[in-house]
Design a protein around this motif. Structure first.
Motif: not given
Length: 194
Positions: A40-48, A108-117
């Motif tokens: 919803e607009e007004g809230k931060a988007c922490p995901f893809i 955070e999980a995306l950045l960890n995934l990038y580090k893992a592979c």
């Protein structure tokens, strides 16, 4: 459960079985009910989000009026990149037009995934390029094509759009009134059947 996402990813970047297993530890499955909000607009988007099944409408509100920016179907990625990258309030809403199954990866999980592979960094870049190309295509279409051309291209790329998306949202996305869309449909659809 993760099979569709794994197939999609290996279609874009070759991944081993071990690399594919990382999907299950980094993505979370979610179900969004019809008319429910992913963001919803007004809230931060922490995901893809990867849409496995369903439809997501992207819209913002201006002067109390909803403006549809895009409509995403299965095998699409959705996010608010500006909010995601800068941790700022989103200017858009992501709403399910039907019950939608998706896979969410948080920053955070995306950045960890990038580090893992590192192959997932390539996948992420290619996904972002696809989203940017789509946004550019929409902007060019709105600035240079007549409504009938935009409608024709829309149903050519998404033939089941008319059965799945309410006409008011299609008209809004095309930048025309529902009445204008009805006139365009009645002129064009008999021609498409012949």
């Amino acid at each position: 459960m993760y099979e569709q996402l794994k197939i999609y990813c290996t279609h874009i970047v070759p991944l081993t079985d071990q690399e594919l297993d990382l999907i299950e530890t980094h993505f979370d499955p979610v179900t969004i009910k019809k008319k429910g909000f992913l963001l919803e607009e007004g809230k931060a988007c922490p995901f893809i989000v990867f849409i496995a099944k369903g439809i997501i409408r992207h819209f913002h509100t201006k002067d109390g009026i909803e403006k549809t920016c895009d409509i995403s179907f299965e095998n699409s990625w959705v996010t608010d990149f500006e909010s995601f990258n800068n941790s700022t309030a989103s200017k858009m809403n992501l709403q399910a037009l039907e019950e939608t199954t998706a896979f969410v990866i948080r920053k955070e999980a995306l950045l960890n995934l990038y580090k893992a592979c590192s192959k997932y960094e390539t996948l992420g870049r290619l996904m972002a390029e696809q989203v940017a190309q789509r946004a550019t295509g929409i902007a060019m279409s709105l600035s240079s094509e007549k409504p009938a051309e935009r409608f024709n291209n829309l149903i050519k790329n998404q033939p089941d759009l008319l059965q799945k998306v309410p006409q008011k949202y299609i008209a809004n996305f095309l930048g025309i009134s529902p009445e204008s869309l009805s006139r365009i449909r009645s002129r064009m659809l008999p021609n498409r059947k012949s």
